[in-house]
Design a protein around this motif. Structure first.
Motif, PDB file in Angstrom:
ATOM      1  N   LEU A  64       0.843  -1.177   0.000  1.00 34.81           N
ATOM      2  CA  LEU A  64       0.000   0.000   0.000  1.00 34.81           C
ATOM      3  C   LEU A  64       0.886   1.236   0.000  1.00 34.81           C
ATOM      4  CD1 LEU A  64      -2.778   1.436   0.308  1.00 34.81           C
ATOM      5  CD2 LEU A  64      -2.497   1.196   2.802  1.00 34.81           C
ATOM      6  N   VAL A  65       0.697   2.087  -1.005  1.00 37.13           N
ATOM      7  CA  VAL A  65       1.446   3.345  -1.097  1.00 37.13           C
ATOM      8  C   VAL A  65       0.438   4.488  -1.011  1.00 37.13           C
ATOM      9  CG1 VAL A  65       3.018   4.755  -2.465  1.00 37.13           C
ATOM     10  CG2 VAL A  65       3.197   2.247  -2.537  1.00 37.13           C
ATOM     11  N   ILE A  66       0.592   5.338  -0.001  1.00 36.01           N
ATOM     12  CA  ILE A  66      -0.315   6.470   0.207  1.00 36.01           C
ATOM     13  C   ILE A  66       0.432   7.747  -0.161  1.00 36.01           C
ATOM     14  CG2 ILE A  66      -1.663   7.753   1.897  1.00 36.01           C
ATOM     15  CD1 ILE A  66      -1.955   5.135   3.474  1.00 36.01           C
ATOM     16  N   LEU A  67      -0.096   8.450  -1.148  1.00 34.12           N
ATOM     17  CA  LEU A  67       0.549   9.668  -1.670  1.00 34.12           C
ATOM     18  C   LEU A  67      -0.380  10.864  -1.465  1.00 34.12           C
ATOM     19  CD1 LEU A  67       2.764  11.120  -3.335  1.00 34.12           C
ATOM     20  CD2 LEU A  67       1.512  10.440  -5.394  1.00 34.12           C
ATOM     21  N   SER A  68       0.108  11.873  -0.755  1.00 28.33           N
ATOM     22  CA  SER A  68      -0.727  13.044  -0.485  1.00 28.33           C
ATOM     23  C   SER A  68      -0.305  14.242  -1.322  1.00 28.33           C
ATOM     24  CB  SER A  68      -0.672  13.405   1.005  1.00 28.33           C
ATOM     25  OG  SER A  68       0.642  13.719   1.397  1.00 28.33           O
ATOM     26  N   ASN A  69      -1.289  15.064  -1.654  1.00 19.70           N
ATOM     27  CA  ASN A  69      -1.098  16.367  -2.309  1.00 19.70           C
ATOM     28  C   ASN A  69      -0.297  16.320  -3.618  1.00 19.70           C
ATOM     29  OD1 ASN A  69      -2.393  17.596  -0.039  1.00 19.70           O
ATOM     30  ND2 ASN A  69      -0.466  17.434   1.070  1.00 19.70           N
ATOM     31  N   PRO A  70      -0.738  15.533  -4.601  1.00 20.30           N
ATOM     32  CA  PRO A  70       0.024  15.442  -5.851  1.00 20.30           C
ATOM     33  C   PRO A  70       0.148  16.762  -6.599  1.00 20.30           C
ATOM     34  CG  PRO A  70      -2.156  14.470  -6.111  1.00 20.30           C
ATOM     35  CD  PRO A  70      -1.976  14.728  -4.646  1.00 20.30           C
ATOM     36  N   SER A  71      -0.851  17.643  -6.462  1.00 24.36           N
ATOM     37  CA  SER A  71      -0.806  18.904  -7.215  1.00 24.36           C
ATOM     38  C   SER A  71       0.347  19.800  -6.778  1.00 24.36           C
ATOM     39  CB  SER A  71      -2.132  19.656  -7.070  1.00 24.36           C
ATOM     40  OG  SER A  71      -3.194  18.916  -7.637  1.00 24.36           O
ATOM     41  N   ALA A  72       0.858  19.581  -5.561  1.00 19.96           N
ATOM     42  CA  ALA A  72       1.968  20.401  -5.085  1.00 19.96           C
ATOM     43  C   ALA A  72       3.243  20.110  -5.866  1.00 19.96           C
ATOM     44  CB  ALA A  72       2.205  20.140  -3.592  1.00 19.96           C
ATOM     45  N   LYS A  73       3.386  18.903  -6.373  1.00 18.92           N
ATOM     46  CA  LYS A  73       4.580  18.533  -7.129  1.00 18.92           C
ATOM     47  C   LYS A  73       4.324  18.581  -8.623  1.00 18.92           C
ATOM     48  CE  LYS A  73       8.154  14.928  -7.460  1.00 18.92           C
ATOM     49  NZ  LYS A  73       9.263  15.756  -6.955  1.00 18.92           N
ATOM     50  N   ASN A  75       2.577  20.278 -11.061  1.00 24.60           N
ATOM     51  CA  ASN A  75       1.824  21.533 -11.135  1.00 24.60           C
ATOM     52  C   ASN A  75       1.827  22.183 -12.516  1.00 24.60           C
ATOM     53  OD1 ASN A  75       4.471  22.371 -11.219  1.00 24.60           O
ATOM     54  ND2 ASN A  75       4.468  23.202  -9.122  1.00 24.60           N
ATOM     55  N   ASN A  76       2.162  21.402 -13.553  1.00 30.34           N
ATOM     56  CA  ASN A  76       2.069  21.933 -14.920  1.00 30.34           C
ATOM     57  C   ASN A  76       1.702  20.779 -15.850  1.00 30.34           C
ATOM     58  OD1 ASN A  76       4.598  20.749 -16.236  1.00 30.34           O
ATOM     59  ND2 ASN A  76       5.504  21.823 -14.460  1.00 30.34           N
ATOM     60  N   PRO A  77       1.208  21.091 -17.036  1.00 31.42           N
ATOM     61  CA  PRO A  77       0.732  20.024 -17.937  1.00 31.42           C
ATOM     62  C   PRO A  77       1.766  18.953 -18.230  1.00 31.42           C
ATOM     63  CG  PRO A  77      -0.004  22.165 -18.723  1.00 31.42           C
ATOM     64  CD  PRO A  77       0.939  22.431 -17.589  1.00 31.42           C
ATOM     65  N   GLY A  78       3.032  19.340 -18.363  1.00 26.21           N
ATOM     66  CA  GLY A  78       4.067  18.366 -18.692  1.00 26.21           C
ATOM     67  C   GLY A  78       4.296  17.346 -17.593  1.00 26.21           C
ATOM     68  N   ARG A  80       2.303  16.659 -15.139  1.00 28.10           N
ATOM     69  CA  ARG A  80       1.070  15.913 -14.875  1.00 28.10           C
ATOM     70  C   ARG A  80       0.878  14.786 -15.887  1.00 28.10           C
ATOM     71  NH1 ARG A  80      -2.973  20.947 -13.083  1.00 28.10           N
ATOM     72  NH2 ARG A  80      -1.990  21.196 -11.003  1.00 28.10           N
ATOM     73  N   LYS A  81       1.168  15.061 -17.124  1.00 21.69           N
ATOM     74  CA  LYS A  81       1.052  14.025 -18.159  1.00 21.69           C
ATOM     75  C   LYS A  81       2.023  12.880 -17.867  1.00 21.69           C
ATOM     76  CE  LYS A  81      -0.332  12.251 -22.081  1.00 21.69           C
ATOM     77  NZ  LYS A  81      -1.692  11.688 -22.202  1.00 21.69           N
ATOM     78  N   LYS A  82       3.226  13.220 -17.467  1.00 20.95           N
ATOM     79  CA  LYS A  82       4.225  12.196 -17.144  1.00 20.95           C
ATOM     80  C   LYS A  82       3.772  11.353 -15.954  1.00 20.95           C
ATOM     81  CE  LYS A  82       9.155  11.707 -16.053  1.00 20.95           C
ATOM     82  NZ  LYS A  82      10.418  12.438 -15.787  1.00 20.95           N
ATOM     83  N   PHE A  83       3.203  12.014 -14.942  1.00 22.32           N
ATOM     84  CA  PHE A  83       2.714  11.300 -13.762  1.00 22.32           C
ATOM     85  C   PHE A  83       1.552  10.371 -14.129  1.00 22.32           C
ATOM     86  CE2 PHE A  83      -0.136  11.254  -9.958  1.00 22.32           C
ATOM     87  CZ  PHE A  83       0.704  10.560  -9.092  1.00 22.32           C
ATOM     88  N   GLU A  84       0.630  10.858 -14.950  1.00 17.87           N
ATOM     89  CA  GLU A  84      -0.502  10.024 -15.379  1.00 17.87           C
ATOM     90  C   GLU A  84      -0.027   8.779 -16.119  1.00 17.87           C
ATOM     91  OE1 GLU A  84      -3.480  13.897 -15.871  1.00 17.87           O
ATOM     92  OE2 GLU A  84      -2.656  12.894 -17.644  1.00 17.87           O
ATOM     93  N   LYS A 109     -12.862  20.476 -12.088  1.00 17.86           N
ATOM     94  CA  LYS A 109     -11.739  21.024 -12.848  1.00 17.86           C
ATOM     95  C   LYS A 109     -10.406  20.384 -12.467  1.00 17.86           C
ATOM     96  CE  LYS A 109     -12.888  25.219 -11.528  1.00 17.86           C
ATOM     97  NZ  LYS A 109     -12.857  26.698 -11.352  1.00 17.86           N
ATOM     98  N   HIS A 110     -10.417  19.529 -11.435  1.00 17.25           N
ATOM     99  CA  HIS A 110      -9.157  18.940 -10.977  1.00 17.25           C
ATOM    100  C   HIS A 110      -8.590  18.024 -12.053  1.00 17.25           C
ATOM    101  CE1 HIS A 110      -6.260  16.632  -8.615  1.00 17.25           C
ATOM    102  NE2 HIS A 110      -6.331  17.583  -7.704  1.00 17.25           N
ATOM    103  N   TRP A 111      -7.311  18.104 -12.285  1.00 17.18           N
ATOM    104  CA  TRP A 111      -6.672  17.403 -13.406  1.00 17.18           C
ATOM    105  C   TRP A 111      -6.808  15.887 -13.304  1.00 17.18           C
ATOM    106  CZ3 TRP A 111      -1.835  14.809 -12.325  1.00 17.18           C
ATOM    107  CH2 TRP A 111      -1.332  15.040 -11.041  1.00 17.18           C
ATOM    108  N   LEU A 112      -6.714  15.330 -12.101  1.00 12.08           N
ATOM    109  CA  LEU A 112      -6.833  13.873 -11.976  1.00 12.08           C
ATOM    110  C   LEU A 112      -8.279  13.401 -12.185  1.00 12.08           C
ATOM    111  CD1 LEU A 112      -4.440  12.981  -9.015  1.00 12.08           C
ATOM    112  CD2 LEU A 112      -4.209  12.326 -11.426  1.00 12.08           C
TER     113      LEU A 112
END
Length: 321
Positions: A64-73, A75-78, A80-84, A109-112
């Motif tokens: 189990l991996v719990i990841l908080s506040n992804p938007s803080a890291k 934070n731009n389209p590039g 975010r696309k890589k993370f997705e 409107k949230h990207w995820l």
């Protein structure tokens, strides 16, 4: 079930409970700690995330991996696309649970969330605070969850006291059920006898002292609150109050009033009146600066760089000097 789950919303209490549900999924509690990783996106490295997700589970089917506040890291389209793309390939040996505070008006409107509508790689679940008019019903259900009963009048009285603060309501319900020892329904007189509404009142007074630069009063109130409240529960109340102040200040800047604040934030009229009065004494810039400090403290506490009690004392000094 998808290997990636995104929990979002402004009900921190409900999100925290859901995270505990995931943690309790381990059949053997003795191996849970070895198979659980908690990461704060703002401070983690890509290697830490990769290692946490791709490590092999120990005597368990999944990590189990719990990841908080992804938007803080991310934070731009590039980024975010890589993370997705990356989380689309989480192996079956891991479950990645992502969580973030998101206000209801921002959710669509949230990207995820937008990405999830076109991807089967991620499942989303929202947890929004109830409206004030629905809080009595929420309390009745929570009392049932805690294996107790409560009279409607008592639920209404408690709802008046706590507003839509579900975490505070949950704690007050636990106190009430212990008070009646689960042998009878909670009554209105029990709520009056047991519930420490002074905690929320003192948080208002604490914010007042900060707004006036009165460090001595703020320190005294903080230490009094810490004597009666769990530090993390108190921290949640303080963070929530400043989040409400930012929203109230925005409404005031748009020529709104306390009634507009009550409607927009879904809070009790008493809370709206107090919050509106406090917001008027801050500029939006100073509130946003304080909130950034709160987020910074939250990160330091979660990464064991400082104790929460010391962090709150330091915050008072910084804001009132």
């Amino acid at each position: 079930m998808s290997n990636v789950i995104f929990l979002y919303g402004n009900d921190e209490f409900a999100i925290a409970r859901k995270l505990k549900d995931f943690e309790s999924d381990f059949a053997d509690p003795t191996t849970a700690g070895m198979n659980t990783a908690r990461l704060e996106a703002r401070s983690m490295s890509e290697d830490e995330l990769n290692n946490a997700i791709n490590a092999m589970p120990f005597l368990a089917p999944k990590r189990l991996v719990i990841l908080s506040n992804p938007s803080a890291k991310y934070n731009n389209p590039g980024t975010r696309k890589k993370f997705e793309t990356y989380i689309s390939n989480v192996p079956d040996s891991a479950r990645l649970v992502i969580h973030e505070l998101v206000e209801s008006k921002e959710a669509e409107k949230h990207w995820l969330i937008k990405w999830s509508k076109n991807s089967t790689a991620i499942k989303t679940q929202g947890f929004m605070l109830p409206k004030q008019r629905d809080m009595s019903g929420w309390i009745v259900n929570e009392v049932k969850n805690q294996n107790g009963k409560i009279e409607p009048q008592a639920a209404a009285k408690l709802a008046e006291m706590v507003g839509v603060d579900t975490r505070q309501a949950g704690m007050e319900i636990a106190k009430l059920l212990a008070y009646v020892n689960w042998v009878r329904p909670v009554q209105g007189s029990d709520v009056e006898a047991v519930c420490i509404v002074t905690s929320q009142q003192s948080v208002f007074e604490f914010a007042d002292a900060l707004s006036q630069g009165n460090g001595k009063v703020a320190q005294r109130l903080l230490h009094r609150l810490l004597e009666n409240e769990d530090a993390f529960a108190l921290w949640g109340m303080v963070v929530r109050q400043f989040r409400l102040l930012i929203q109230a200040r925005e409404i005031l800047d748009g020529r709104g009033n306390k009634d507009d604040v009550a409607r927009a934030l879904g809070v009790h009229p008493f809370v709206a009146e107090k919050t509106t009065g406090q917001a008027a004494r801050f500029s939006i810039e100073s509130l946003e600066s304080i909130y950034r400090k709160l987020l910074g403290i939250d990160e330091m506490v979660k990464t064991s760089q400082i104790t929460l009690e010391l962090a709150m004392d330091t915050l008072v000094v910084e804001l009132t000097r």
